[in-house]
Design a protein around this motif. Structure first.
Motif, short mmCIF file in Angstrom:
data_model
loop_
_atom_site.label_atom_id
_atom_site.label_comp_id
_atom_site.label_asym_id
_atom_site.label_seq_id
_atom_site.Cartn_x
_atom_site.Cartn_y
_atom_site.Cartn_z
N MET A 160 51.26 21.38 83.60
CA MET A 160 52.04 20.79 82.50
C MET A 160 51.32 19.56 81.94
SD MET A 160 55.80 19.09 82.51
CE MET A 160 56.84 20.52 82.65
N LYS A 161 51.12 19.54 80.62
CA LYS A 161 50.46 18.40 80.00
C LYS A 161 51.47 17.67 79.12
CE LYS A 161 46.27 19.55 81.39
NZ LYS A 161 45.55 18.79 82.39
N LYS A 162 51.12 16.42 78.81
CA LYS A 162 52.01 15.67 77.91
C LYS A 162 51.37 15.60 76.52
CE LYS A 162 54.92 12.05 76.98
NZ LYS A 162 55.16 10.69 76.93
N CYS A 217 53.75 24.80 71.96
CA CYS A 217 53.42 23.77 72.96
C CYS A 217 54.48 23.72 74.06
CB CYS A 217 53.29 22.39 72.30
SG CYS A 217 51.87 22.26 71.24
N ASN A 231 54.62 22.52 78.35
CA ASN A 231 54.17 21.14 78.24
C ASN A 231 55.37 20.24 77.98
OD1 ASN A 231 51.19 21.57 78.27
ND2 ASN A 231 51.70 22.85 76.51
N LYS A 232 55.16 18.94 78.24
CA LYS A 232 56.18 17.96 77.85
C LYS A 232 55.81 17.50 76.46
CE LYS A 232 57.88 14.51 80.41
NZ LYS A 232 57.78 13.39 81.37
N SER A 241 49.32 10.12 77.52
CA SER A 241 49.46 11.54 77.18
C SER A 241 48.10 12.22 77.31
CB SER A 241 50.01 11.69 75.76
OG SER A 241 49.05 11.25 74.83
N ASP A 242 48.13 13.57 77.27
CA ASP A 242 46.88 14.34 77.39
C ASP A 242 46.34 14.74 76.04
OD1 ASP A 242 46.85 14.78 80.41
OD2 ASP A 242 48.87 15.40 79.84
N ILE A 295 45.86 24.56 76.48
CA ILE A 295 47.14 23.82 76.54
C ILE A 295 48.16 24.37 75.54
CG2 ILE A 295 48.21 21.53 76.25
CD1 ILE A 295 45.56 20.24 76.89
#
Ligand SMILES: NC(=O)c1ccc[n+]([C@@H]2O[C@H](COP(=O)([O-])OP(=O)(O)OC[C@H]3O[C@@H](n4cnc5c(N)ncnc54)[C@H](O)[C@@H]3O)[C@@H](O)[C@H]2O)c1
Length: 319
Positions: A1-3, A20, A25-26, A73-74, A169
């Protein structure tokens, strides 16, 4: 999980949240400019007035602020119109943000100081010293993406590994990502298609539009080479792919159809599209000072005809 932080709650930024989120993802969306979109996104039901759908409950809305941008964040996604690009680049530079950036905005910028045209990623790099920028372009109607219709786009970065890591992502079974190293070619194609879709729209029959389509491709090829992009990018998603969808429908080709019927630009805008933003018009005004001075008119007669229609309010000759 990416932000992921998405800047721009218009049609595209909001539609982009859907794949997304589906990819677990968040996702936080923020809107710096439009009261209408702020109202939509902060409402309980998250009904988006441009997309005409309810956005997923999992989507977080945050007020636009330095603190929101500074959150760890990513990936930061920019989905503002071209007119918001300088503003957001300045904000991100001032906050010294190092997070990878993905730009969805389509367009080119004329730099008065050195009389050059920059793509958006060049502008981020040269004027704002930000280098970790990828771009995502291609044929994508935001309303269709929001309905999860199959959509293919291209992510460009000179370092293809970075483009692929972003694709991982954000892609889903219906949001398919391709990759390119030709950042300039992808950006120039995705911008000038707004002008050529207006030209194709000016055709008053399928036969004449098809002829204009083919001639437009030749001019796009010439322009891509001029701006040092790769010719093969024209046959990709950011080139013919996006040109097809824009010529088949949308505001640029609608304006083109009025021009083809013999209306002047001013008259058509006032009479039929007074409240619509025609992206091709904005781009024409932005790049005209360069195109008219630097490029041989004989090489791009369709573009020149359209620039005259927009800048000098002349009737177009292409039909
Ligand atoms: N990359 C893609 O696949 C793709 C697909 C469709 C559209 N787009 C591009 O995305 C961009 C946005 O398109 P959209 O359909 O969401 O448009 P929209 O009109 O629905 O939203 C525009 C967004 O830009 C913001 N904005 C407008 N003027 C501004 C200003 N002066 N300062 C700061 N912010 C401003 C608005 O508040 C809103 O967030 C366009 O450049 C469009 O070409 C990209």
């Amino acid at each position: 999980m990416k932000k992921i932080i998405i800047i721009g709650g218009g049609a595209m930024g909001s539609a982009f949240t859907i794949p997304c989120l589906e990819n677990n993802n968040k996702v936080t969306i923020t809107e710096p400019y439009s009261k209408r979109f702020i109202r939509d996104l902060s409402s309980k039901g998250k009904f988006h007035s441009a997309l005409k759908i309810k956005l997923p409950k999992k989507l977080k809305f945050k007020k636009f602020s330095k603190d929101t941008l500074k959150e760890k964040s990513d990936l930061i996604v920019i989905a503002l119109s071209l007119s918001g690009i300088d503003f957001i680049a300045r904000e991100l530079k001032d906050l010294k943000i190092k997070t990878p950036i993905l730009v969805l905005t389509k367009g080119l910028k004329y730099q008065k100081k050195n009389k050059k045209i920059f793509t958006i990623s060049e502008q981020f790099k040269k004027n704002y010293n930000m280098s970790n920028v990828s771009v995502l372009k291609g044929p994508c109607l935001a309303k269709e993406l929001a309905k999860k219709n199959q959509t293919s786009v291209v992510i460009a970065n000179k370092n293809i590994k970075v483009a692929k890591s972003i694709g991982k992502i954000i892609s889903t079974r219906y949001y398919i990502t391709e990759y390119s190293k030709d950042v300039v070619g992808v950006e120039v194609c995705s911008a000038i298609k707004n002008i050529y879709s207006m030209i194709i729209g000016a055709g008053q029959s399928l036969n004449s539009s098809s002829n204009l389509f083919q001639k437009s491709i030749l001019e796009m090829k010439y322009l891509i080479k001029h701006f040092k992009g790769k010719e093969e990018t024209i046959s990709g998603l950011a080139g013919v792919g996006d040109l097809y969808v824009s010529a088949a429908g949308g505001r640029n080709s609608k304006m083109g159809s009025y021009l083809g019927k013999g209306y002047t630009f001013k008259n058509a805008k006032k009479r039929f599209m007074p409240n619509d933003t025609v992206e091709g018009e904005q781009l024409a005004r932005e790049i005209a000072p360069y195109i008219l001075r630097k490029i041989k008119k004989k090489k791009i007669p369709l573009m020149i005809d359209l620039l005259n229609a927009i800048l000098k309010n002349k009737k177009i000759k292409i039909n």
